[in-house]
Write a protein that holds these residues in place. Structure first.
Motif, PDB file in Angstrom:
ATOM      1  N   GLN A   1     -13.243  -0.715  -4.620  1.00 37.26           N
ATOM      2  CA  GLN A   1     -11.920  -0.106  -4.709  1.00 37.26           C
ATOM      3  C   GLN A   1     -11.713   0.560  -6.057  1.00 37.26           C
TER       4      GLN A   1
ATOM      5  N   ASP B   1      -4.655   0.259  -3.669  1.00 30.17           N
ATOM      6  CA  ASP B   1      -5.486  -0.871  -3.265  1.00 30.17           C
ATOM      7  C   ASP B   1      -5.122  -2.090  -4.103  1.00 30.17           C
TER       8      ASP B   1
ATOM      9  N   TYR C   1       0.807  -1.222   0.000  1.00 26.28           N
ATOM     10  CA  TYR C   1       0.000   0.000   0.000  1.00 26.28           C
ATOM     11  C   TYR C   1       0.844   1.278   0.000  1.00 26.28           C
TER      12      TYR C   1
ATOM     13  N   GLN D   1     -13.841   3.760  -6.361  1.00 27.15           N
ATOM     14  CA  GLN D   1     -13.272   4.850  -5.558  1.00 27.15           C
ATOM     15  C   GLN D   1     -12.021   5.418  -6.220  1.00 27.15           C
TER      16      GLN D   1
ATOM     17  N   GLU E   1     -15.610  -5.938  -2.715  1.00 30.66           N
ATOM     18  CA  GLU E   1     -14.524  -5.099  -2.204  1.00 30.66           C
ATOM     19  C   GLU E   1     -13.665  -4.571  -3.348  1.00 30.66           C
TER      20      GLU E   1
END
Length: 215
Positions: A116, A50, A45, A119, A112
């Motif tokens: 990600q 991500d 990270y 976003q 998820e």
């Protein structure tokens, strides 16, 4: 980024490819990727926002020459024919299908990962680097300005249809077994192009040049 940072990033990308080859995207955990790269999991990270970004980097960076060529497509507007240019691009992009399609399916099945990516794209906004969809759309818009694509066609929709066509062909069992050949890609592009080109102006016969009966 320092040389050490670049080396670590490169190891993470290569480790991702290795882990994905072994277990697939759905089971490629960041922990397994970090272990394969010889780094702590948190290191991922510091280089990627991500997991989805890491996956896309692993696919696109290994195919950088193809992606780079496609981004030059808008500059080809007016050269050759629209069909020739789109076929050339589609044949090149078809080689990415085997890597990108499984990734897209994994993201669609994983809330998820899907979140990600949404976003990341929202945060990037206009700073998002152009990829194949944007390049194809920009090319079609340029051809549209030259009158070689119908004025009522949305270039973004046409680009989505073209790229979606490649993925759709790849999911058909018969084609998946045979492989997506350049001839098949060219045939599919031909079907698309015939729908986006301007209608040819029909030349009406000149009555004065019609033969006169009995003459």
């Amino acid at each position: 980024m320092t040389q050490r940072g670049e080396a670590t990033r490169a190891r993470l990308v290569e480790a991702t490819r290795s882990v994905v080859r072994e277990v697939g995207y759905a089971h490629a955990s960041t922990r397994a990727i970090a272990q394969a790269a010889g780094v702590a999991e948190g290191t991922i990270y510091r280089h990627f926002p991500d997991k989805a970004a890491l996956f896309f980097a692993a696919v696109l960076e290994s195919n950088a020459p193809i992606v780079a060529w496609v981004t030059t497509l808008p500059a080809r507007a007016g050269e050759g024919t629209v069909e020739e240019n789109l076929t050339d691009a589609a044949v090149r992009l078809a080689s990415l299908r085997d890597q990108i399609l499984p990734l897209e399916l994994a993201i669609a099945a994983d809330p998820e990962l899907a979140a990600q990516r949404r976003q990341a794209m929202a945060a990037a906004g206009s700073s998002l680097p152009p990829g194949p969809p944007e390049a194809v759309a920009a090319y079609l818009a340029a051809e549209q300005r030259l009158g070689r694509v119908r004025a009522d066609v949305d270039p973004r929709d046409a680009a989505a249809v073209l790229l979606g066509m490649l993925f759709a062909l790849g999911t058909m069992p018969a084609i998946a077994d045979e492989g997506l050949s350049p001839d098949r890609v060219a045939s599919a592009v031909r079907l698309l192009v015939r729908g986006i080109q301007p209608a040819r102006t029909r030349v009406r016969p000149d009555p004065s040049r019609q033969p006169v009966e009995g003459g």
